[in-house]
Design an enzyme around this catalytic site. Structure first.
Site, mmCIF file in Angstrom:
data_model
loop_
_atom_site.group_PDB
_atom_site.id
_atom_site.type_symbol
_atom_site.label_atom_id
_atom_site.label_comp_id
_atom_site.label_asym_id
_atom_site.label_seq_id
_atom_site.Cartn_x
_atom_site.Cartn_y
_atom_site.Cartn_z
ATOM 1 N N TYR A 14 15.673 -18.811 -17.459
ATOM 2 C CA TYR A 14 14.236 -19.094 -17.544
ATOM 3 C C TYR A 14 13.403 -17.848 -17.851
ATOM 4 C CZ TYR A 14 15.552 -23.552 -15.491
ATOM 5 O OH TYR A 14 16.129 -24.773 -15.255
ATOM 6 N N HIS A 19 6.834 -21.272 -18.869
ATOM 7 C CA HIS A 19 6.629 -21.681 -17.472
ATOM 8 C C HIS A 19 6.761 -20.509 -16.503
ATOM 9 C CE1 HIS A 19 5.535 -25.417 -15.777
ATOM 10 N NE2 HIS A 19 6.692 -25.862 -15.373
ATOM 11 N N TYR A 64 12.362 -23.320 -7.489
ATOM 12 C CA TYR A 64 12.044 -24.033 -8.717
ATOM 13 C C TYR A 64 10.610 -24.516 -8.607
ATOM 14 C CZ TYR A 64 16.808 -23.555 -10.239
ATOM 15 O OH TYR A 64 18.012 -23.020 -10.619
ATOM 16 N N ASN A 66 8.716 -27.162 -9.016
ATOM 17 C CA ASN A 66 8.177 -28.347 -8.342
ATOM 18 C C ASN A 66 8.117 -28.238 -6.824
ATOM 19 O OD1 ASN A 66 8.245 -29.173 -10.962
ATOM 20 N ND2 ASN A 66 9.627 -30.898 -10.634
ATOM 21 N N ASN A 112 3.031 -29.145 -11.942
ATOM 22 C CA ASN A 112 3.784 -29.531 -10.742
ATOM 23 C C ASN A 112 3.866 -28.438 -9.687
ATOM 24 O OD1 ASN A 112 4.267 -32.178 -11.524
ATOM 25 N ND2 ASN A 112 6.061 -31.597 -12.721
#
Length: 191
Positions: A14, A19, A64, A66, A112
């Protein structure tokens, strides 16, 4: 005391994704203010230091995106940090690359990570710094988990620096001063 949170997803796959811009800003703050982010606890990695003579905690949740609120809540509860002193930095697809928007409260706007923080803190009143990552042409998930181009990275250097400076402005002055100073920010370079 201030808690400065950068949102992102853990793991090298990532790195440099849209994000994860919150993590990149936290890394920049860490470098600018000599704050090592080397402790693991509270479902995240964090470090303690000072900005403008105020104690700060820099946090990158490792839950993560969320579930980011779990980590934020644990740190805030442990250190007894009020919501007004929790600054959250994250990506915003409704802003062009090279733009910032600072808010003192508000809805999750479909993000989120913010949704999770609002649920965990039971309030939407906490400062946030939104870093523009541009609009997706098609699939949202593919877009936010996609990596920045070389040209985009050049523009984002300015955004990351401005986001870092806006954190200091919030701490030294207040959220209104930071909004007045940085909400009109636009990077000199463009795509």
């Amino acid at each position: 005391m201030f808690l400065i949170v950068g949102l992102g997803n853990p793991g090298s796959k990532y790195d440099n994704t849209r994000h994860n811009i919150g993590f990149e800003v936290i890394d920049n703050i860490s470098n600018e203010y000599n704050i090592d982010i080397n402790r693991q606890k509270f479902k995240g990695v964090y470090g303690e230091g000072f900005i403008a003579n105020n104690k700060v905690i820099l946090l990158k949740p490792t839950t993560y995106m969320n579930l980011s609120g779990d980590s934020v809540r644990e740190v805030a509860n442990f250190y007894k940090i009020s919501n007004e002193n929790i600054i959250v930095i994250y990506d915003d697809i409704s802003l062009d690359i090279g733009r910032l928007r600072i808010r003192e409260k508000g809805s999750a706007g479909g993000h989120n990570g913010i949704k999770s923080i609002i649920a965990n803190l039971s309030t939407d009143v906490f400062p946030r710094i939104k870093v523009g990552v541009g609009q997706p042409n098609d699939n949202l998930v593919d877009y936010v988990l996609g990596k920045f181009s070389k040209e985009e990275k050049e523009v984002l250097k300015e955004s990351i620096e401005a986001a870092t400076n806006s954190v200091e402005e919030i701490i030294k002055q207040d959220i209104n001063s930071a909004m007045n100073k940085f909400n009109g920010f636009k990077a000199n370079k463009s795509i």
